[in-house]
Design a protein around this motif. Structure first.
Motif, PDB file in Angstrom:
ATOM      1  N   ASP A 108       4.609  -1.097   3.831  1.00 52.56           N
ATOM      2  CA  ASP A 108       3.959  -0.060   3.037  1.00 52.56           C
ATOM      3  C   ASP A 108       4.990   0.882   2.422  1.00 52.56           C
ATOM      4  OD1 ASP A 108       1.395  -0.966   3.654  1.00 52.56           O
ATOM      5  OD2 ASP A 108       1.252   0.290   5.441  1.00 52.56           O
ATOM      6  N   SER A 145      -7.783   2.840  -5.289  1.00 52.54           N
ATOM      7  CA  SER A 145      -7.432   1.891  -4.234  1.00 52.54           C
ATOM      8  C   SER A 145      -8.585   0.944  -3.916  1.00 52.54           C
ATOM      9  CB  SER A 145      -7.039   2.644  -2.960  1.00 52.54           C
ATOM     10  OG  SER A 145      -6.806   1.750  -1.885  1.00 52.54           O
ATOM     11  N   ASP A 146      -8.241  -0.297  -3.596  1.00 51.20           N
ATOM     12  CA  ASP A 146      -9.260  -1.258  -3.178  1.00 51.20           C
ATOM     13  C   ASP A 146      -9.709  -0.993  -1.746  1.00 51.20           C
ATOM     14  OD1 ASP A 146      -9.124  -2.603  -5.606  1.00 51.20           O
ATOM     15  OD2 ASP A 146      -7.542  -3.950  -4.902  1.00 51.20           O
ATOM     16  N   ARG A 160       0.837  -1.195   0.000  1.00 49.27           N
ATOM     17  CA  ARG A 160       0.000   0.000   0.000  1.00 49.27           C
ATOM     18  C   ARG A 160       0.875   1.249   0.000  1.00 49.27           C
ATOM     19  NH1 ARG A 160      -5.180  -0.204   1.377  1.00 49.27           N
ATOM     20  NH2 ARG A 160      -5.206   1.479   2.922  1.00 49.27           N
ATOM     21  N   THR A 161       0.362   2.318  -0.606  1.00 44.08           N
ATOM     22  CA  THR A 161       1.072   3.593  -0.638  1.00 44.08           C
ATOM     23  C   THR A 161       0.327   4.595   0.222  1.00 44.08           C
ATOM     24  OG1 THR A 161       1.901   3.184  -2.882  1.00 44.08           O
ATOM     25  CG2 THR A 161       1.896   5.469  -2.103  1.00 44.08           C
ATOM     26  N   ILE A 162       1.005   5.109   1.236  1.00 43.35           N
ATOM     27  CA  ILE A 162       0.393   6.027   2.203  1.00 43.35           C
ATOM     28  C   ILE A 162       1.157   7.345   2.213  1.00 43.35           C
ATOM     29  CG2 ILE A 162      -0.395   6.303   4.569  1.00 43.35           C
ATOM     30  CD1 ILE A 162      -1.481   3.761   3.262  1.00 43.35           C
ATOM     31  N   ASP A 168      -3.203   4.794  -1.449  1.00 48.12           N
ATOM     32  CA  ASP A 168      -4.159   4.013  -0.673  1.00 48.12           C
ATOM     33  C   ASP A 168      -4.574   4.688   0.625  1.00 48.12           C
ATOM     34  OD1 ASP A 168      -4.224   1.317  -2.190  1.00 48.12           O
ATOM     35  OD2 ASP A 168      -2.082   1.732  -1.948  1.00 48.12           O
ATOM     36  N   SER A 172      -5.476   1.090   7.562  1.00 44.93           N
ATOM     37  CA  SER A 172      -5.360  -0.296   7.106  1.00 44.93           C
ATOM     38  C   SER A 172      -6.668  -0.785   6.477  1.00 44.93           C
ATOM     39  CB  SER A 172      -5.010  -1.207   8.283  1.00 44.93           C
ATOM     40  OG  SER A 172      -6.145  -1.394   9.123  1.00 44.93           O
ATOM     41  N   PRO A 173      -6.618  -1.854   5.694  1.00 42.37           N
ATOM     42  CA  PRO A 173      -7.849  -2.423   5.127  1.00 42.37           C
ATOM     43  C   PRO A 173      -8.825  -2.908   6.190  1.00 42.37           C
ATOM     44  CG  PRO A 173      -5.930  -3.213   3.914  1.00 42.37           C
ATOM     45  CD  PRO A 173      -5.405  -2.501   5.134  1.00 42.37           C
TER      46      PRO A 173
END
Length: 257
Positions: free
Chosen positions: A26, A101-102, A2-4, A64, A230-231
Motif C-alpha cells: 500500500d 475508491s472501489d 491502495r492509498t491509506i 482508499d 482492507s477490501p
C-alpha cells in the motif's frame, strides 16, 4: 495499490501500521507533528484544515482508507482536542476523498479507557461539536486537582460519535465501513515510563487487567487496523473492537453493552 492515510504515523501504533501497510504494497500518507509526509497539529483548526489540504495535494483527492490514530494520553485539555476533535475532523475532512475508491474504509483509535467513568459535561460538549465549551470544561477538570477524566472522556465521546455516524448515509450509505479499535496497554514510548518499574506495572495491571499474553506490541494493533482498512472488511459497521488482552471481558463480564 491502495492509498491509506495514517495519522500519528511517527510513533507507536501509527508507525507500526504504516510499516505493515507499506510492506503489503500500500501507499501510506503519514501524518504527524514531525517526521511525516504531512506535518500538522491536529489540536488546532488550522492544523485540521492543513491536513485535508496536504493529503489532497499528495493524492489528487483520492484515497482508499483512513486510519485516524493520532492521540494523547495525558490528563490535559490538549488530549481532548486531539483525541476527539482532531480524530473527528480527520474522518469528516478526508471522507470526500474516499468517494473514488472501489473499497473505501475508515477506522479510528478508541481505548479500553472508554469503559471507565467519563465526565458527562465534557462528553456532551464534544458530541454537540462545541469545542470551546469542551476545552473550558477540560481546563476546569485539570484545575480541580489530580483526576482521570479527560482521556477516558475523549475516547468515550469518540466511540459514541462513531456509533452514531457509522450507519448514516454519509458512511454506510456510501459503502464506507467506519469502525474503531480499543487497545489495552500497548508497549510504546508513551507507556515506557509507566511500565519501567515493578510498582508501575503492578499499578497498571490493577486497573488494566490483560490476562491474555499481557501487554501488547504496537504490531498487534497494526494488524487489526490493516484488516479493517482492507477490501475484505465488507460488513463491519460502527464496531469498537477491544484488542486488550481481555480487559473488557474482565471489567464487564458477560455483558455485551
Amino acid at each position: 495499490m491502495r492509498t491509506i492515510v495514517v495519522t500519528g504515523s511517527a510513533s507507536g501504533i501509527g508507525k507500526a501500521t504504516k510499516a505493515l501497510l507499506e510492506s503489503r504494497g500500500d501507499k501510506v500518507i503519514g501524518v504527524d507533528l514531525r517526521d511525516a509526509d504531512v506535518e500538522v497539529d491536529l489540536s488546532t483548526a488550522a492544523g485540521r484544515t492543513a491536513l485535508v489540504e496536504g493529503v489532497g495535494d499528495l493524492t489528487g483527492g483520492r484515497i482508499d482508507g483512513i486510519v485516524a490514530n493520532a492521540g494523547l494520553s495525558h490528563e490535559i485539555p490538549l488530549t481532548m482536542a486531539v483525541n476527539y476533535f482532531g480524530a473527528v475532523a480527520t474522518l469528516e475532512g478526508l471522507r470526500p476523498f474516499l468517494a473514488g475508491s472501489d473499497a473505501p474504509r475508515a477506522v479510528t483509535t478508541s481505548s479500553m479507557a472508554s469503559l471507565r467513568e467519563p465526565d458527562a459535561q465534557l462528553v456532551e460538549a464534544a458530541l454537540a461539536g462545541d469545542e470551546a465549551t469542551a476545552m473550558a470544561r477540560a481546563t476546569e477538570l485539570v484545575e480541580g486537582g489530580p483526576q482521570h477524566f479527560i482521556y477516558p472522556s475523549s475516547k468515550n465521546a469518540l466511540s459514541r460519535w462513531l456509533r452514531r455516524n457509522a450507519p448514516t448515509p454519509e458512511w454506510a450509505g456510501a459503502g464506507i465501513p467506519l469502525n474503531a479499535i480499543a487497545p489495552g496497554v500497548v508497549l510504546t514510548a508513551m507507556t515506557a515510563d509507566m511500565l519501567g518499574t515493578e510498582q508501575g506495572r503492578e499499578s497498571v495491571s490493577s486497573f488494566v487487567p490483560m490476562p491474555l499474553n499481557g501487554y501488547m506490541p504496537a504490531e498487534s494493533a497494526a494488524s487489526l487496523f490493516a484488516w479493517l482498512v482492507s477490501p475484505e472488511n465488507t460488513h463491519l459497521c460502527g464496531q469498537v473492537i477491544f484488542i486488550d488482552g481481555g480487559t473488557d471481558v474482565v471489567m464487564r463480564g458477560d455483558s455485551t453493552w
